[in-house]
Design a protein around this motif. Structure first.
Motif, PDB file in Angstrom:
ATOM      1  N   GLY A  53       0.818  -1.208   0.000  1.00 37.96           N
ATOM      2  CA  GLY A  53       0.000   0.000   0.000  1.00 37.96           C
ATOM      3  C   GLY A  53       0.848   1.253   0.000  1.00 37.96           C
ATOM      4  N   VAL A  54       1.926   1.238   0.767  1.00 35.94           N
ATOM      5  CA  VAL A  54       2.855   2.371   0.767  1.00 35.94           C
ATOM      6  C   VAL A  54       3.512   2.507  -0.599  1.00 35.94           C
ATOM      7  N   PHE A 106       2.206  -7.769  -2.683  1.00 35.89           N
ATOM      8  CA  PHE A 106       1.527  -6.865  -3.613  1.00 35.89           C
ATOM      9  C   PHE A 106       0.090  -6.594  -3.203  1.00 35.89           C
ATOM     10  N   GLY A 107      -0.145  -6.583  -1.915  1.00 32.68           N
ATOM     11  CA  GLY A 107      -1.484  -6.340  -1.404  1.00 32.68           C
ATOM     12  C   GLY A 107      -2.168  -7.636  -1.014  1.00 32.68           C
ATOM     13  N   HIS A 108      -3.385  -7.512  -0.497  1.00 30.85           N
ATOM     14  CA  HIS A 108      -4.132  -8.708  -0.139  1.00 30.85           C
ATOM     15  C   HIS A 108      -4.488  -9.484  -1.405  1.00 30.85           C
ATOM     16  N   ALA A 109      -4.162 -10.772  -1.390  1.00 28.89           N
ATOM     17  CA  ALA A 109      -4.323 -11.610  -2.568  1.00 28.89           C
ATOM     18  C   ALA A 109      -5.390 -12.669  -2.328  1.00 28.89           C
ATOM     19  N   LEU A 110      -6.121 -12.985  -3.376  1.00 24.35           N
ATOM     20  CA  LEU A 110      -7.118 -14.045  -3.366  1.00 24.35           C
ATOM     21  C   LEU A 110      -6.525 -15.250  -4.080  1.00 24.35           C
ATOM     22  N   VAL A 111      -6.475 -16.389  -3.412  1.00 26.45           N
ATOM     23  CA  VAL A 111      -5.868 -17.596  -3.974  1.00 26.45           C
ATOM     24  C   VAL A 111      -6.923 -18.680  -4.106  1.00 26.45           C
ATOM     25  N   PHE A 112      -7.057 -19.242  -5.301  1.00 26.59           N
ATOM     26  CA  PHE A 112      -7.891 -20.409  -5.566  1.00 26.59           C
ATOM     27  C   PHE A 112      -6.956 -21.598  -5.768  1.00 26.59           C
ATOM     28  N   ALA A 113      -7.316 -22.749  -5.223  1.00 29.01           N
ATOM     29  CA  ALA A 113      -6.453 -23.920  -5.349  1.00 29.01           C
ATOM     30  C   ALA A 113      -7.254 -25.193  -5.546  1.00 29.01           C
TER      31      ALA A 113
END
Length: 298
Positions: free
Chosen positions: A21-22, A134-141
């Protein structure tokens, strides 16, 4: 039953999402300066931070000083990469790089599936929100490994937020049973975003055969280097398919690990990026900083 209510991870001032974010705000400040270098004090003030705190955040994220990283965050950095760190696939092959080999200093297990293969097996997908550089990430597995990675902001459509990111990834798997499962996803995500050679990321992307060829070619581009859409087209044996290659790059489901951010235009332009050009520039900057002679210096 499919569960997809976004879950907010706790705010951690030492976490990658906070640092990114920074960095995103730093990119805006650097762009606003119109190419003029910003001293540490000015850059920190533009982001309402003390110089000391800003310096700590910068070096924790990038491993180099804010002054050094500025040159990697400028809009012209892609052209410099094209001139200095352009990857031809013949050279990559000679160096022993391959689709099943090194990727961002991680040893990756690659088990791509076509839609037909996916449909014939278990169509369950587990998902979770995780912290990342790189920020909050959404992971599908899947049971085989990571099928998709997205981010909560920066979509090129202009949509923001976790619901938008979730729907964007979920549309790629219309028949999948989606289950929130942080416990099983966390180890995969930790390996995916681990710095250095300590991770063991497992990928299980799902795509058409042409797309898979393009993604395999992307995985042969070393960290800190770039290639072009035309070079990729030649590498997969279809040199005239530059436009189709661009489309396949844009459909890459596994951001960061399948490094579509390393594909740029032959002119040195960044091209597109599904999760926003500022994030693409940040990814390239972080990788370039990792190859810098003073990468271990504050």
């Amino acid at each position: 039953m499919t569960e997809h209510a976004p879950i907010d991870p706790p705010i951690d001032p030492n976490a990658g999402a906070y640092h990114y974010g920074v960095m995103a705000r730093a990119i805006e400040a650097i762009d606003a300066a119109g190419g003029a270098p910003l001293p540490l004090e000015d850059l920190a003030r533009r982001m309402s931070m003390s110089p000391a705190h800003f310096q700590r955040v910068f070096t924790r994220w990038a491993g180099v000083s804010p002054k050094r990283l500025q040159q990697y965050l400028t809009l012209g950095h892609a052209k410099a990469l094209l001139a200095e760190r352009f990857t031809t696939f013949d050279a990559a092959h000679a160096a022993g790089l391959s689709g099943g080999g090194r990727l961002h200093d991680l040893f990756v297990t690659w088990e791509a599936m076509t839609p037909g293969e996916w449909a014939a097996g278990n169509r369950a997908l587990r998902w979770a929100w995780v912290d990342s550089p790189f920020g909050h990430a959404l992971v599908f597995a899947t049971e085989r490994g990571i099928a998709a990675i997205g981010f909560e902001d920066g979509l090129k459509t202009g949509a923001t937020g976790r619901e938008a990111a979730f729907e964007n990834l979920a549309r790629r798997f219309p028949r999948a049973e989606l289950r929130r499962d942080p416990a099983s996803v966390a180890p995969l995500a930790d390996a995916a975003f681990a710095p250095g050679p300590n991770g063991g990321a497992r990928l299980a992307p799902i795509g058409a055969p042409f797309q898979i060829k393009v993604w395999e070619a992307l995985m042969r581009v070393p960290s800190g280097h770039v290639t072009t859409y035309g070079e990729i087209a030649g590498a997969i044996g279809n040199p005239r398919a530059v436009r189709a290659v661009g489309t396949a790059v844009g459909r890459n489901p596994v951001s960061w690990l399948i490094p579509c951010h390393r594909a740029i235009r032959a002119t040195g332009g960044l091209g597109g990026y599904h999760w926003g050009l500022p994030r693409k520039r940040a990814m390239l900057a972080l990788e370039a900083a990792g190859l810098a002679p003073d990468s271990a210096a504050p």
